[in-house]
Design a protein around this motif. Sequence first.
Motif, PDB file in Angstrom:
ATOM      1  N   GLU A  31      -3.777  14.420  -2.739  1.00 40.26           N
ATOM      2  CA  GLU A  31      -4.337  14.672  -1.701  1.00 40.26           C
ATOM      3  C   GLU A  31      -5.030  13.893  -1.177  1.00 40.26           C
ATOM      4  O   GLU A  31      -5.876  13.032  -1.018  1.00 40.26           O
ATOM      5  N   PRO A  32      -3.758  13.673   0.209  1.00 43.80           N
ATOM      6  CA  PRO A  32      -4.277  13.314   1.463  1.00 43.80           C
ATOM      7  C   PRO A  32      -5.144  14.094   1.667  1.00 43.80           C
ATOM      8  O   PRO A  32      -5.494  15.094   2.646  1.00 43.80           O
ATOM      9  N   LYS A  33      -6.357  12.468   2.367  1.00 45.09           N
ATOM     10  CA  LYS A  33      -7.358  13.192   3.356  1.00 45.09           C
ATOM     11  C   LYS A  33      -7.651  12.213   5.038  1.00 45.09           C
ATOM     12  O   LYS A  33      -6.679  11.854   5.381  1.00 45.09           O
ATOM     13  N   ALA A  34      -8.194  13.134   5.673  1.00 42.75           N
ATOM     14  CA  ALA A  34      -7.900  12.995   7.111  1.00 42.75           C
ATOM     15  C   ALA A  34      -8.121  11.606   6.736  1.00 42.75           C
ATOM     16  O   ALA A  34      -9.301  11.159   6.645  1.00 42.75           O
ATOM     17  N   GLY A  35      -7.950  10.561   7.623  1.00 42.30           N
ATOM     18  CA  GLY A  35      -7.896   9.039   8.121  1.00 42.30           C
ATOM     19  C   GLY A  35      -7.461   7.855   7.124  1.00 42.30           C
ATOM     20  O   GLY A  35      -7.603   7.502   8.192  1.00 42.30           O
ATOM     21  N   GLU A  36      -6.745   8.841   6.583  1.00 38.25           N
ATOM     22  CA  GLU A  36      -6.435   7.818   5.361  1.00 38.25           C
ATOM     23  C   GLU A  36      -5.351   7.193   6.210  1.00 38.25           C
ATOM     24  O   GLU A  36      -4.841   8.044   6.603  1.00 38.25           O
ATOM     25  N   ARG A  37      -5.014   5.711   5.750  1.00 38.26           N
ATOM     26  CA  ARG A  37      -3.672   5.534   6.403  1.00 38.26           C
ATOM     27  C   ARG A  37      -2.545   5.796   5.110  1.00 38.26           C
ATOM     28  O   ARG A  37      -2.514   4.821   4.273  1.00 38.26           O
ATOM     29  N   THR A  45      14.683  11.891   5.811  1.00 34.87           N
ATOM     30  CA  THR A  45      14.711  12.899   7.270  1.00 34.87           C
ATOM     31  C   THR A  45      13.268  13.915   8.014  1.00 34.87           C
ATOM     32  O   THR A  45      12.981  14.527   8.516  1.00 34.87           O
ATOM     33  N   GLY A  46      12.213  12.797   6.782  1.00 32.97           N
ATOM     34  CA  GLY A  46      10.447  12.667   6.960  1.00 32.97           C
ATOM     35  C   GLY A  46       9.993  14.214   7.265  1.00 32.97           C
ATOM     36  O   GLY A  46       8.698  14.146   8.080  1.00 32.97           O
ATOM     37  N   GLN A  47      10.615  15.498   6.243  1.00 31.91           N
ATOM     38  CA  GLN A  47       9.836  16.944   6.115  1.00 31.91           C
ATOM     39  C   GLN A  47       8.561  16.093   5.625  1.00 31.91           C
ATOM     40  O   GLN A  47       7.129  16.749   5.826  1.00 31.91           O
ATOM     41  N   LEU A  48       8.412  15.654   4.450  1.00 32.61           N
ATOM     42  CA  LEU A  48       6.824  15.120   3.860  1.00 32.61           C
ATOM     43  C   LEU A  48       5.869  14.522   4.352  1.00 32.61           C
ATOM     44  O   LEU A  48       5.177  14.804   4.619  1.00 32.61           O
ATOM     45  N   THR A  49       6.724  13.408   5.037  1.00 36.67           N
ATOM     46  CA  THR A  49       5.945  12.697   6.082  1.00 36.67           C
ATOM     47  C   THR A  49       4.874  13.345   7.066  1.00 36.67           C
ATOM     48  O   THR A  49       4.014  12.919   7.231  1.00 36.67           O
ATOM     49  N   GLU A  50       5.501  14.602   7.679  1.00 33.91           N
ATOM     50  CA  GLU A  50       5.211  15.672   8.196  1.00 33.91           C
ATOM     51  C   GLU A  50       4.103  16.892   7.740  1.00 33.91           C
ATOM     52  O   GLU A  50       2.855  16.255   8.090  1.00 33.91           O
ATOM     53  N   ARG A  51       4.387  17.077   5.993  1.00 35.58           N
ATOM     54  CA  ARG A  51       3.742  17.713   5.680  1.00 35.58           C
ATOM     55  C   ARG A  51       1.940  16.555   5.328  1.00 35.58           C
ATOM     56  O   ARG A  51       1.105  17.605   5.262  1.00 35.58           O
ATOM     57  N   ILE A  52       2.470  15.709   4.896  1.00 39.72           N
ATOM     58  CA  ILE A  52       1.206  14.266   4.908  1.00 39.72           C
ATOM     59  C   ILE A  52       0.760  14.639   6.161  1.00 39.72           C
ATOM     60  O   ILE A  52      -0.968  14.543   6.596  1.00 39.72           O
ATOM     61  N   ALA A  53       1.269  14.006   8.081  1.00 40.37           N
ATOM     62  CA  ALA A  53       0.210  14.234   8.277  1.00 40.37           C
ATOM     63  C   ALA A  53      -0.470  15.633   8.612  1.00 40.37           C
ATOM     64  O   ALA A  53      -1.909  15.300   9.836  1.00 40.37           O
ATOM     65  N   GLY A  55      -2.454  16.941   7.616  1.00 38.53           N
ATOM     66  CA  GLY A  55      -3.744  17.413   7.042  1.00 38.53           C
ATOM     67  C   GLY A  55      -4.660  15.996   7.285  1.00 38.53           C
ATOM     68  O   GLY A  55      -6.269  15.717   7.056  1.00 38.53           O
ATOM     69  N   GLY A  56      -4.286  15.184   8.470  1.00 38.13           N
ATOM     70  CA  GLY A  56      -4.955  14.778   9.185  1.00 38.13           C
ATOM     71  C   GLY A  56      -4.668  12.959   9.342  1.00 38.13           C
ATOM     72  O   GLY A  56      -5.802  12.244   9.347  1.00 38.13           O
ATOM     73  N   ALA A  57      -3.856  12.934   7.907  1.00 33.26           N
ATOM     74  CA  ALA A  57      -3.719  11.107   7.925  1.00 33.26           C
ATOM     75  C   ALA A  57      -3.137  10.922   8.620  1.00 33.26           C
ATOM     76  O   ALA A  57      -2.307  11.403   9.421  1.00 33.26           O
ATOM     77  N   GLN A  58      -2.357   9.590   8.000  1.00 33.09           N
ATOM     78  CA  GLN A  58      -2.141   8.900   9.426  1.00 33.09           C
ATOM     79  C   GLN A  58      -1.018   8.310   8.915  1.00 33.09           C
ATOM     80  O   GLN A  58      -0.828   6.737   7.464  1.00 33.09           O
ATOM     81  N   VAL A  59       0.387   8.843   8.958  1.00 31.25           N
ATOM     82  CA  VAL A  59       1.997   8.560   8.196  1.00 31.25           C
ATOM     83  C   VAL A  59       2.877   7.584   8.547  1.00 31.25           C
ATOM     84  O   VAL A  59       2.779   7.812   9.349  1.00 31.25           O
ATOM     85  N   THR A  60       3.114   6.404   7.560  1.00 28.91           N
ATOM     86  CA  THR A  60       4.092   5.658   8.093  1.00 28.91           C
ATOM     87  C   THR A  60       5.425   6.168   7.214  1.00 28.91           C
ATOM     88  O   THR A  60       5.530   5.932   6.031  1.00 28.91           O
ATOM     89  N   GLY A  61       6.673   6.765   8.326  1.00 28.06           N
ATOM     90  CA  GLY A  61       7.498   6.947   6.603  1.00 28.06           C
ATOM     91  C   GLY A  61       8.570   5.789   7.089  1.00 28.06           C
ATOM     92  O   GLY A  61       8.674   5.559   7.882  1.00 28.06           O
ATOM     93  N   LEU A  62       8.906   5.133   5.945  1.00 26.10           N
ATOM     94  CA  LEU A  62       9.790   3.878   5.990  1.00 26.10           C
ATOM     95  C   LEU A  62      10.878   4.343   4.945  1.00 26.10           C
ATOM     96  O   LEU A  62      10.890   4.692   3.995  1.00 26.10           O
ATOM     97  N   ASP A  63      12.168   3.675   6.339  1.00 27.38           N
ATOM     98  CA  ASP A  63      13.260   4.241   4.670  1.00 27.38           C
ATOM     99  C   ASP A  63      14.497   3.442   5.294  1.00 27.38           C
ATOM    100  O   ASP A  63      14.314   2.605   6.382  1.00 27.38           O
ATOM    101  N   ALA A  64      15.351   3.195   4.194  1.00 32.08           N
ATOM    102  CA  ALA A  64      16.282   1.553   5.009  1.00 32.08           C
ATOM    103  C   ALA A  64      17.223   2.726   5.140  1.00 32.08           C
ATOM    104  O   ALA A  64      18.502   1.608   5.926  1.00 32.08           O
ATOM    105  N   SER A  65      17.234   3.668   5.906  1.00 31.83           N
ATOM    106  CA  SER A  65      19.248   4.237   6.171  1.00 31.83           C
ATOM    107  C   SER A  65      18.262   4.741   7.783  1.00 31.83           C
ATOM    108  O   SER A  65      18.105   5.162   8.099  1.00 31.83           O
ATOM    109  N   ALA A  66      19.989   3.652   8.790  1.00 35.03           N
ATOM    110  CA  ALA A  66      19.524   4.321   9.887  1.00 35.03           C
ATOM    111  C   ALA A  66      19.760   5.016  10.526  1.00 35.03           C
ATOM    112  O   ALA A  66      19.017   6.180  11.572  1.00 35.03           O
TER     113      ALA A  66
END
Length: 252
Positions: A31-37, A45-53, A55-66
């Motif tokens: 339940e991501p809310k606008a403005g949440e970090r 490859t970021g598809q869910l990071t984008e989905r979360i964003a 809704g207006g949340a400020q998202v950082t995607g982190l991964d160990a694979s270059a």
Amino acid sequence: MSARQSWNPELYEARHAFVWQLGAGVIELLEPKAGERILDLGCGTGQLTERIAQGGAQVTGLDASAEMIGQARQNYPKLEFVLDDAAKMRYEGEFDAVFSNAALHWMPDAEAVARAIARALKPGGRLVAEFGGKGNIAQIEQALDAVLAAFGATRSEKRNYFPSIAEYAAVLERAGLETRMAQLFERPTPLEGEAGMANWLRQFRGHTLEAIEPARREAALAEVVARLRPVLHGESGWYADYRRLRVIAVKV
Ligand SMILES: C[S@@+](CC[C@H](N)C(=O)[O-])C[C@H]1O[C@@H](n2cnc3c(N)ncnc32)[C@H](O)[C@@H]1O
């Protein structure tokens, strides 16, 4: 990266989109809310990071694979993606939520990862995650073990971390995270096409098959597929014997 892995973003996006498609339900729990970090741990490859964003949340995607982070940056240039190991990340009380789909089982040092998650969260912040739980892909692992032995190879890679509810709740509790919801459930997962199991093995067990000399690797892969056919190939084709663990935990 804490376990030896090989991630191929092209194969991942072309054949294993089900991973993030099935992750949509976990975003409902978040339940991501606008403005949440929010931190998306093991974002691939970021598809869910984008989905979360969205809704207006400020998202950082982190991964160990270059490779995976490179593809995520290419896919979503406006989002922030960080190349780091979840066990070593040094965020301090910055996030309202940590989200993770299909990634925590790739991080064998679960205690260090849980501590890093707890450190990254604000007090009262939440972890919402789904990953492989106890008994996940048991049939696939059994067939791989048998074939590796038959080919005279030793399986030396770090195994995935597939905990029970009790084990994982204890890990979280030691890190200062209180489990509010935990579910372990079977989710037989369809694999695309007749090459579905071979593709799955190439993507997710490429590092395991490296224990076999290169000239015999394809034969070994074919043997694993043959052994699994009577067990995991039904009328509608191949499926993987997934068991998932879903958790919501709060930093206390
Ligand atoms: C199956 S993918 C899932 C990606 C994405 N969450 C999704 O739902 O599509 C697992 C990801 O976990 C990442 N990963 C594995 N170990 C990691 C670690 N120690 N720290 C950060 N990411 C890790 C891998 O690089 C990979 O991109």
